[in-house]
Write a protein that holds these residues in place. Sequence first.
Motif, PDB file in Angstrom:
ATOM      1  N   PRO A 231      53.182  38.818 -40.638  1.00  0.00           N
ATOM      2  CA  PRO A 231      52.603  40.129 -40.336  1.00  0.00           C
ATOM      3  C   PRO A 231      51.508  40.479 -41.356  1.00  0.00           C
ATOM      4  O   PRO A 231      51.718  40.381 -42.564  1.00  0.00           O
ATOM      5  N   ILE A 232      50.358  40.875 -40.861  1.00  0.00           N
ATOM      6  CA  ILE A 232      49.205  41.166 -41.721  1.00  0.00           C
ATOM      7  C   ILE A 232      48.715  42.585 -41.440  1.00  0.00           C
ATOM      8  O   ILE A 232      48.329  42.906 -40.306  1.00  0.00           O
ATOM      9  N   ALA A 233      48.723  43.433 -42.446  1.00  0.00           N
ATOM     10  CA  ALA A 233      48.267  44.821 -42.300  1.00  0.00           C
ATOM     11  C   ALA A 233      46.810  44.945 -42.719  1.00  0.00           C
ATOM     12  O   ALA A 233      46.337  44.252 -43.634  1.00  0.00           O
ATOM     13  N   MET A 234      46.099  45.837 -42.047  1.00  0.00           N
ATOM     14  CA  MET A 234      44.722  46.133 -42.420  1.00  0.00           C
ATOM     15  C   MET A 234      44.708  46.984 -43.690  1.00  0.00           C
ATOM     16  O   MET A 234      45.654  47.739 -43.954  1.00  0.00           O
ATOM     17  N   LYS A 235      43.649  46.896 -44.459  1.00  0.00           N
ATOM     18  CA  LYS A 235      43.539  47.706 -45.678  1.00  0.00           C
ATOM     19  C   LYS A 235      43.567  49.189 -45.354  1.00  0.00           C
ATOM     20  O   LYS A 235      44.042  50.008 -46.150  1.00  0.00           O
ATOM     21  N   ASN A 236      43.103  49.552 -44.162  1.00  0.00           N
ATOM     22  CA  ASN A 236      43.077  50.956 -43.748  1.00  0.00           C
ATOM     23  C   ASN A 236      44.412  51.432 -43.166  1.00  0.00           C
ATOM     24  O   ASN A 236      44.531  52.582 -42.735  1.00  0.00           O
ATOM     25  N   ALA A 237      45.435  50.566 -43.145  1.00  0.00           N
ATOM     26  CA  ALA A 237      46.758  50.957 -42.641  1.00  0.00           C
ATOM     27  C   ALA A 237      47.430  51.921 -43.606  1.00  0.00           C
ATOM     28  O   ALA A 237      47.090  51.978 -44.800  1.00  0.00           O
ATOM     29  N   SER A 238      48.411  52.666 -43.109  1.00  0.00           N
ATOM     30  CA  SER A 238      49.164  53.578 -43.969  1.00  0.00           C
ATOM     31  C   SER A 238      50.066  52.776 -44.906  1.00  0.00           C
ATOM     32  O   SER A 238      50.370  51.603 -44.660  1.00  0.00           O
ATOM     33  N   THR A 249      44.953  42.494 -45.494  1.00  0.00           N
ATOM     34  CA  THR A 249      43.596  41.982 -45.350  1.00  0.00           C
ATOM     35  C   THR A 249      42.580  43.101 -45.572  1.00  0.00           C
ATOM     36  O   THR A 249      42.942  44.222 -45.950  1.00  0.00           O
ATOM     37  N   LEU A 250      41.316  42.833 -45.339  1.00  0.00           N
ATOM     38  CA  LEU A 250      40.283  43.853 -45.473  1.00  0.00           C
ATOM     39  C   LEU A 250      40.388  44.856 -44.330  1.00  0.00           C
ATOM     40  O   LEU A 250      41.150  44.667 -43.385  1.00  0.00           O
ATOM     41  N   SER A 251      39.607  45.910 -44.384  1.00  0.00           N
ATOM     42  CA  SER A 251      39.693  46.972 -43.377  1.00  0.00           C
ATOM     43  C   SER A 251      39.046  46.556 -42.067  1.00  0.00           C
ATOM     44  O   SER A 251      38.372  45.523 -41.969  1.00  0.00           O
ATOM     45  N   ASN A 252      39.240  47.381 -41.051  1.00  0.00           N
ATOM     46  CA  ASN A 252      38.652  47.121 -39.738  1.00  0.00           C
ATOM     47  C   ASN A 252      37.136  47.249 -39.746  1.00  0.00           C
ATOM     48  O   ASN A 252      36.469  46.776 -38.823  1.00  0.00           O
ATOM     49  N   ASP A 253      36.565  47.870 -40.768  1.00  0.00           N
ATOM     50  CA  ASP A 253      35.111  47.956 -40.894  1.00  0.00           C
ATOM     51  C   ASP A 253      34.536  46.860 -41.779  1.00  0.00           C
ATOM     52  O   ASP A 253      33.330  46.834 -42.041  1.00  0.00           O
ATOM     53  N   GLU A 254      35.405  45.966 -42.244  1.00  0.00           N
ATOM     54  CA  GLU A 254      34.977  44.869 -43.121  1.00  0.00           C
ATOM     55  C   GLU A 254      35.345  43.506 -42.536  1.00  0.00           C
ATOM     56  O   GLU A 254      35.518  42.534 -43.273  1.00  0.00           O
ATOM     57  N   ASP A 255      35.469  43.432 -41.209  1.00  0.00           N
ATOM     58  CA  ASP A 255      35.872  42.193 -40.539  1.00  0.00           C
ATOM     59  C   ASP A 255      37.182  41.661 -41.112  1.00  0.00           C
ATOM     60  O   ASP A 255      37.326  40.475 -41.419  1.00  0.00           O
ATOM     61  N   GLY A 256      38.167  42.564 -41.224  1.00  0.00           N
ATOM     62  CA  GLY A 256      39.457  42.200 -41.792  1.00  0.00           C
ATOM     63  C   GLY A 256      40.195  41.127 -41.014  1.00  0.00           C
ATOM     64  O   GLY A 256      40.983  40.379 -41.591  1.00  0.00           O
ATOM     65  N   ILE A 257      39.954  41.040 -39.703  1.00  0.00           N
ATOM     66  CA  ILE A 257      40.597  39.991 -38.892  1.00  0.00           C
ATOM     67  C   ILE A 257      40.125  38.611 -39.366  1.00  0.00           C
ATOM     68  O   ILE A 257      40.934  37.690 -39.543  1.00  0.00           O
ATOM     69  N   ILE A 258      38.817  38.467 -39.575  1.00  0.00           N
ATOM     70  CA  ILE A 258      38.274  37.189 -40.042  1.00  0.00           C
ATOM     71  C   ILE A 258      38.877  36.824 -41.398  1.00  0.00           C
ATOM     72  O   ILE A 258      39.353  35.697 -41.606  1.00  0.00           O
ATOM     73  N   HIS A 259      38.849  37.778 -42.319  1.00  0.00           N
ATOM     74  CA  HIS A 259      39.400  37.521 -43.663  1.00  0.00           C
ATOM     75  C   HIS A 259      40.861  37.128 -43.602  1.00  0.00           C
ATOM     76  O   HIS A 259      41.290  36.181 -44.268  1.00  0.00           O
ATOM     77  N   GLY A 260      41.636  37.822 -42.781  1.00  0.00           N
ATOM     78  CA  GLY A 260      43.060  37.546 -42.684  1.00  0.00           C
ATOM     79  C   GLY A 260      43.362  36.176 -42.101  1.00  0.00           C
ATOM     80  O   GLY A 260      44.227  35.448 -42.597  1.00  0.00           O
ATOM     81  N   ILE A 261      42.653  35.798 -41.044  1.00  0.00           N
ATOM     82  CA  ILE A 261      42.891  34.497 -40.418  1.00  0.00           C
ATOM     83  C   ILE A 261      42.462  33.364 -41.348  1.00  0.00           C
ATOM     84  O   ILE A 261      43.180  32.375 -41.516  1.00  0.00           O
TER      85      ILE A 261
END
Length: 266
Positions: A231-238, A249-261
């Motif tokens: 499970p990978i949470a975005m930086k902008n998650a609570s 991972t990074l936030s949704n405005d920082e291409d966090g999906i790419i960084h996480g994968i």
Amino acid sequence: MIKHIFLDMDNTLLNSQGRISYQTTKFLREIKIPITLVSARAPMEMDFAIRNLALRNAQVSFNGGLIFEKKQSEKAKIFSLPLECTDTYKLLKLVTVDYPQVSVSWYTRNTWYARKIDKGTLYESELTGFHPELIDNISVEVLKSEPVYKIMIISFANETLKNIAEKINELSLNICAKFSGHNYLEITSSNATKNNAIAYIQSSKDLKKSELAAFGDGQNDIEMFKSVGTPIAMKNASSEVKEYAKFITLSNDEDGIIHGIKNYIL
């Protein structure tokens, strides 16, 4: 080895403008791992993402209330679990009578309905590009004509949403009420949850929990996180959501999906 990735949409795959960045789109189209969107959104609100990412496998809408595959111009239903009609009627009456200041609307498979245009529906329309069909008179007969998969309550006063959630839970209905972001309370059938949808797809593909990964940011993603090995949470998650994540991972405005994968999956 991760063999399937599950992605929440709003504030996870989508940036603050409700779009998938060019970089994320290109990256996800090129990786070889199957992707399933797991969203509270209706299928019609997911179409652009499915099309842009060229997704061919099962997708999850209404927090697990409907699992479908895109077949050319049609969406083939795989699994369906709408709200019970009487529960829908009770909930809509409760919110519209006791909380007239909040925005309340509901979704069938192909249509978004509301009683009026208000701040909440305008906010949602701006995010999704869709507009509700207005129905002033809510009756059991009207609700019986089409199964309702989700009731959406929008309020920009967080305490109001908490009060509504408490009152709804006191009714002991066959429902699941989850917060999605700060302004949304979304209600589906009690078994229409993201973790149940993942379990359905996992079983159909004969996958192990350790072979599954998920990205999310909201309260309704916590159960999804419990269902996967990574499970990978975005930086902008609570902070609450981050407690259930293995990685941040990074936030949704920082291409966090790419960084996480790249950093936690490949």
